[in-house]
Write a protein that holds these residues in place. Sequence first.
Motif, PDB file in Angstrom:
ATOM      1  N   ALA A   7      25.835 -30.763 -25.649  1.00 45.94           N
ATOM      2  CA  ALA A   7      26.632 -31.240 -24.526  1.00 45.94           C
ATOM      3  C   ALA A   7      27.364 -32.493 -24.978  1.00 45.94           C
ATOM      4  O   ALA A   7      27.097 -33.035 -26.057  1.00 45.94           O
ATOM      5  CB  ALA A   7      25.741 -31.544 -23.323  1.00 45.94           C
ATOM      6  N   ASP A   8      28.275 -32.946 -24.158  1.00 45.82           N
ATOM      7  CA  ASP A   8      28.910 -34.239 -24.445  1.00 45.82           C
ATOM      8  C   ASP A   8      27.955 -35.380 -24.128  1.00 45.82           C
ATOM      9  O   ASP A   8      27.857 -36.356 -24.878  1.00 45.82           O
ATOM     10  CB  ASP A   8      30.192 -34.401 -23.622  1.00 45.82           C
ATOM     11  CG  ASP A   8      31.300 -33.483 -24.085  1.00 45.82           C
ATOM     12  OD1 ASP A   8      31.501 -33.356 -25.317  1.00 45.82           O
ATOM     13  OD2 ASP A   8      31.957 -32.868 -23.223  1.00 45.82           O
ATOM     14  N   VAL A   9      27.258 -35.246 -22.990  1.00 47.78           N
ATOM     15  CA  VAL A   9      26.376 -36.319 -22.529  1.00 47.78           C
ATOM     16  C   VAL A   9      25.091 -35.715 -21.977  1.00 47.78           C
ATOM     17  O   VAL A   9      25.145 -34.791 -21.151  1.00 47.78           O
ATOM     18  CB  VAL A   9      27.050 -37.171 -21.418  1.00 47.78           C
ATOM     19  CG1 VAL A   9      26.164 -38.354 -21.054  1.00 47.78           C
ATOM     20  CG2 VAL A   9      28.433 -37.634 -21.855  1.00 47.78           C
ATOM     21  N   HIS A 242      18.766 -41.757 -31.831  1.00 47.69           N
ATOM     22  CA  HIS A 242      20.150 -42.194 -31.613  1.00 47.69           C
ATOM     23  C   HIS A 242      20.747 -42.749 -32.907  1.00 47.69           C
ATOM     24  O   HIS A 242      20.102 -43.469 -33.661  1.00 47.69           O
ATOM     25  CB  HIS A 242      20.225 -43.231 -30.488  1.00 47.69           C
ATOM     26  CG  HIS A 242      19.308 -44.412 -30.660  1.00 47.69           C
ATOM     27  ND1 HIS A 242      19.769 -45.676 -30.955  1.00 47.69           N
ATOM     28  CD2 HIS A 242      17.951 -44.510 -30.572  1.00 47.69           C
ATOM     29  CE1 HIS A 242      18.740 -46.511 -31.035  1.00 47.69           C
ATOM     30  NE2 HIS A 242      17.622 -45.839 -30.800  1.00 47.69           N
ATOM     31  N   GLU A 243      21.995 -42.350 -33.124  1.00 45.25           N
ATOM     32  CA  GLU A 243      22.749 -42.828 -34.273  1.00 45.25           C
ATOM     33  C   GLU A 243      24.011 -43.519 -33.770  1.00 45.25           C
ATOM     34  O   GLU A 243      24.150 -43.787 -32.566  1.00 45.25           O
ATOM     35  CB  GLU A 243      23.060 -41.659 -35.206  1.00 45.25           C
ATOM     36  CG  GLU A 243      21.794 -40.976 -35.742  1.00 45.25           C
ATOM     37  CD  GLU A 243      22.106 -39.822 -36.666  1.00 45.25           C
ATOM     38  OE1 GLU A 243      23.283 -39.704 -37.092  1.00 45.25           O
ATOM     39  OE2 GLU A 243      21.184 -39.030 -36.950  1.00 45.25           O
ATOM     40  N   VAL A 244      24.932 -43.796 -34.671  1.00 37.94           N
ATOM     41  CA  VAL A 244      26.113 -44.570 -34.296  1.00 37.94           C
ATOM     42  C   VAL A 244      26.925 -43.875 -33.213  1.00 37.94           C
ATOM     43  O   VAL A 244      27.414 -44.509 -32.278  1.00 37.94           O
ATOM     44  CB  VAL A 244      26.988 -44.841 -35.536  1.00 37.94           C
ATOM     45  CG1 VAL A 244      28.296 -45.520 -35.124  1.00 37.94           C
ATOM     46  CG2 VAL A 244      26.241 -45.709 -36.531  1.00 37.94           C
ATOM     47  N   ASP A 245      27.055 -42.553 -33.313  1.00 38.42           N
ATOM     48  CA  ASP A 245      27.903 -41.862 -32.346  1.00 38.42           C
ATOM     49  C   ASP A 245      27.322 -40.527 -31.891  1.00 38.42           C
ATOM     50  O   ASP A 245      28.054 -39.612 -31.535  1.00 38.42           O
ATOM     51  CB  ASP A 245      29.297 -41.629 -32.942  1.00 38.42           C
ATOM     52  CG  ASP A 245      30.371 -41.531 -31.858  1.00 38.42           C
ATOM     53  OD1 ASP A 245      30.229 -42.224 -30.831  1.00 38.42           O
ATOM     54  OD2 ASP A 245      31.326 -40.761 -32.032  1.00 38.42           O
ATOM     55  N   ARG A 260      26.820 -36.695 -27.553  1.00 41.17           N
ATOM     56  CA  ARG A 260      27.465 -37.908 -28.067  1.00 41.17           C
ATOM     57  C   ARG A 260      26.951 -39.172 -27.377  1.00 41.17           C
ATOM     58  O   ARG A 260      27.017 -40.265 -27.946  1.00 41.17           O
ATOM     59  CB  ARG A 260      28.981 -37.805 -27.903  1.00 41.17           C
ATOM     60  CG  ARG A 260      29.606 -36.710 -28.781  1.00 41.17           C
ATOM     61  CD  ARG A 260      31.118 -36.813 -28.771  1.00 41.17           C
ATOM     62  NE  ARG A 260      31.692 -36.311 -27.527  1.00 41.17           N
ATOM     63  CZ  ARG A 260      32.956 -36.529 -27.153  1.00 41.17           C
ATOM     64  NH1 ARG A 260      33.750 -37.272 -27.901  1.00 41.17           N
ATOM     65  NH2 ARG A 260      33.413 -36.000 -26.020  1.00 41.17           N
ATOM     66  N   ARG A 261      26.457 -39.014 -26.164  1.00 43.10           N
ATOM     67  CA  ARG A 261      25.920 -40.146 -25.412  1.00 43.10           C
ATOM     68  C   ARG A 261      24.741 -39.666 -24.575  1.00 43.10           C
ATOM     69  O   ARG A 261      24.597 -38.463 -24.297  1.00 43.10           O
ATOM     70  CB  ARG A 261      26.977 -40.762 -24.483  1.00 43.10           C
ATOM     71  CG  ARG A 261      28.191 -41.354 -25.183  1.00 43.10           C
ATOM     72  CD  ARG A 261      27.850 -42.634 -25.933  1.00 43.10           C
ATOM     73  NE  ARG A 261      29.042 -43.271 -26.471  1.00 43.10           N
ATOM     74  CZ  ARG A 261      29.589 -42.971 -27.652  1.00 43.10           C
ATOM     75  NH1 ARG A 261      29.060 -41.995 -28.401  1.00 43.10           N
ATOM     76  NH2 ARG A 261      30.659 -43.616 -28.090  1.00 43.10           N
ATOM     77  N   VAL A 449      30.314 -44.485 -20.064  1.00 42.10           N
ATOM     78  CA  VAL A 449      30.340 -43.389 -21.036  1.00 42.10           C
ATOM     79  C   VAL A 449      31.763 -42.882 -21.237  1.00 42.10           C
ATOM     80  O   VAL A 449      32.219 -42.687 -22.377  1.00 42.10           O
ATOM     81  CB  VAL A 449      29.415 -42.246 -20.576  1.00 42.10           C
ATOM     82  CG1 VAL A 449      29.657 -40.996 -21.405  1.00 42.10           C
ATOM     83  CG2 VAL A 449      27.955 -42.685 -20.689  1.00 42.10           C
ATOM     84  N   VAL A 450      32.486 -42.676 -20.147  1.00 44.87           N
ATOM     85  CA  VAL A 450      33.846 -42.163 -20.248  1.00 44.87           C
ATOM     86  C   VAL A 450      34.713 -43.128 -21.052  1.00 44.87           C
ATOM     87  O   VAL A 450      35.495 -42.737 -21.935  1.00 44.87           O
ATOM     88  CB  VAL A 450      34.454 -41.928 -18.849  1.00 44.87           C
ATOM     89  CG1 VAL A 450      35.940 -41.608 -18.946  1.00 44.87           C
ATOM     90  CG2 VAL A 450      33.702 -40.792 -18.147  1.00 44.87           C
ATOM     91  N   GLU A 451      34.567 -44.420 -20.759  1.00 43.83           N
ATOM     92  CA  GLU A 451      35.358 -45.420 -21.498  1.00 43.83           C
ATOM     93  C   GLU A 451      34.998 -45.444 -22.976  1.00 43.83           C
ATOM     94  O   GLU A 451      35.868 -45.578 -23.840  1.00 43.83           O
ATOM     95  CB  GLU A 451      35.145 -46.801 -20.876  1.00 43.83           C
ATOM     96  CG  GLU A 451      35.774 -46.952 -19.490  1.00 43.83           C
ATOM     97  CD  GLU A 451      35.343 -48.224 -18.796  1.00 43.83           C
ATOM     98  OE1 GLU A 451      34.592 -49.018 -19.423  1.00 43.83           O
ATOM     99  OE2 GLU A 451      35.733 -48.413 -17.630  1.00 43.83           O
ATOM    100  N   SER A 452      33.715 -45.269 -23.285  1.00 41.36           N
ATOM    101  CA  SER A 452      33.299 -45.318 -24.695  1.00 41.36           C
ATOM    102  C   SER A 452      33.775 -44.099 -25.468  1.00 41.36           C
ATOM    103  O   SER A 452      33.978 -44.165 -26.678  1.00 41.36           O
ATOM    104  CB  SER A 452      31.770 -45.422 -24.785  1.00 41.36           C
ATOM    105  OG  SER A 452      31.149 -44.189 -24.439  1.00 41.36           O
ATOM    106  N   LEU A 453      33.967 -42.973 -24.771  1.00 45.39           N
ATOM    107  CA  LEU A 453      34.375 -41.754 -25.456  1.00 45.39           C
ATOM    108  C   LEU A 453      35.884 -41.542 -25.460  1.00 45.39           C
ATOM    109  O   LEU A 453      36.374 -40.655 -26.159  1.00 45.39           O
ATOM    110  CB  LEU A 453      33.688 -40.539 -24.797  1.00 45.39           C
ATOM    111  CG  LEU A 453      32.182 -40.452 -24.987  1.00 45.39           C
ATOM    112  CD1 LEU A 453      31.618 -39.247 -24.234  1.00 45.39           C
ATOM    113  CD2 LEU A 453      31.830 -40.340 -26.471  1.00 45.39           C
TER     114      LEU A 453
END
Length: 454
Positions: A7-9, A242-245, A260-261, A449-453
Motif C-alpha cells: 500500500a502507499d500508507v 522503517h527505512e528512509v522512505d 511508504r509511510r 503524510v500527503v505533504e511528505s509524499l
Amino acid sequence: MSRNVEADVVVVGAGLSGMIAARALLAAGLTPLVLEADERVGGRILTEEVTAGVPVELGAQWIGDTHQRMFALAEELGVQTYRQYDDGETSYELVGSGVLREGEFHARFASELKELELVLRRLDVLAAEVPVEAPWSAPRAAEWDAVTAGAWYDAQGLSPVARTLLEICTVGILAVPTAEVSFLHLLFTIQTCGVTSELFAESEGGAQTTRFVGGTGEITKRLSALIAAHIVVEAPVQTIEHEVDSVTVYCRGGLVARARRVIVAISPTLAGRILYDPPLSGVRDQLTQRLPNGSAMKAFFVYDEPFWRADGFNGQLISDIGPARMSNDTCIPGDDHGVILMFLEGDEARTAGRLPEPERRAALTAELVRHYGPRAAKPEFYVDGEWSDRQWTRGCYNANHGPHVWTKYGAALSTPVGVIHWASTDTATYWSAYMEGAVDAGERAAREVVESLT
C-alpha cells in the motif's frame, strides 16, 4: 501462512482517528491499508443493544456544541443527532449532606459554589497562557508541570463541598484522580476545549450536549463501510521496520505489509508496545512509558419507563459516596424505556471494576435507590463495561500526563519519526480526548503524510 500486501500508507488501528486518516488518504489519491488488532472497528467507540431499540454506549457517547468536525461527519454519513435530555433537577450527595435536590443544594451551599466558580474562572485565565501546539513552551510551564492538578486544587483553600465537586468534575473528564495528573496537563486540556464552562457543562455549550440516533457506533459503522476494502481486522501489529522512505509492518498471524509511510493511530501506551526496528529514540519510548490510559467504566440500568422524570429529576446525580460519582438520563427518543447511565472513573473504576458483577450491580442499585426511590431497585436490564481489561484498548478515556511529562517529553508526542506518523485523540490539539480530537488528529496525520509524499 504469511501474506504479503502493499500500500502507499499503512494505518495502525481502525478507531476513529485511523479511519478518518485512511479516508483522507484515499481522497488524496493514495492507497491506505488499515490494520486493526481487534475483531471489530471503532476503538474506544462501542455501541451495544441491550434490547430492541435501546442501544447503549459503553464507549464514546456525546459531542458538544463546538464539535464542528463531528457534526459535519454525522451529516455526511447520514447519522442524525438529538439533544441530551437535561430537564429537571440534579440530585446531590456530598460531604455528609445527605441526598438533596438541586434547588436545596444550591441554596444551602451558595457560598461554596461561588468559591468553585471563582476557581474555574482562574483556571480559564491560566489555561489561556498554554499554547496547545507546544504546552511545554508556556511561560510558567516548568512551575505548572512540577505539581499535580490535585495539589494546585488543595492550595486554593476551598471548602470541602467546592473541593469535592472540583475533583468529581475533573475525574469525570480525565478518568484518573487529580493527584496523578500534572497541573500543566489540566490547563492544556482546558485550553484545547475552550474554557471550563465548555469542558465541564452538560447543558448548552458543554461537551455532552448531543447524541447520535442509533448510537455512536453508527458513525464508525458507516465510516468503515466507505473504506471496507482497505481494512483488515484481527491483525495485531507486532513490528514496524522503517527505512528512509519505506516501512515494513509485521502482524501476528503472518501478514506483512509494505508501504511508504505508516500512521500509528492508537493510544501512546499501546503504540509503545510495538517493536520498532531500528529502535525509536529514548525520548519517544520514555514518553509512551509515562502516558497511561485512564480508568473508566459505564453501567446502564434500563427500566420500563423514566420514572424519575415524573418526580422532577433529570437523571443526573453527583455523589462522593458512590460507587458512581455521576449519572445521566440516556433514554432513547421514541422508545418508552427509561435508561440511566452511571459513571465509574478513576479509583472508582479500579475498585468496582474488580468486584464480581452481582456485587457491583448491587452497590450501584443501592445508590440509585438513595436518589430516586424504590423503583430504581427493579431494572429490566443491566449492562456494564470496563475498559482496562480490553486487550486492544487497556483503558479509557485518554492518556494523561503526570508531572514533568509535558516539559521533558511532550515534544515527541505527535512529531513524526522519519516515515512514522502518530494519530489518536491523545495527540490532538483541539478537543483532545474526545471524538472531535480523534478526527482532528486523523486529519492532521493524513496531511503530514500527503505533504511528505508530494
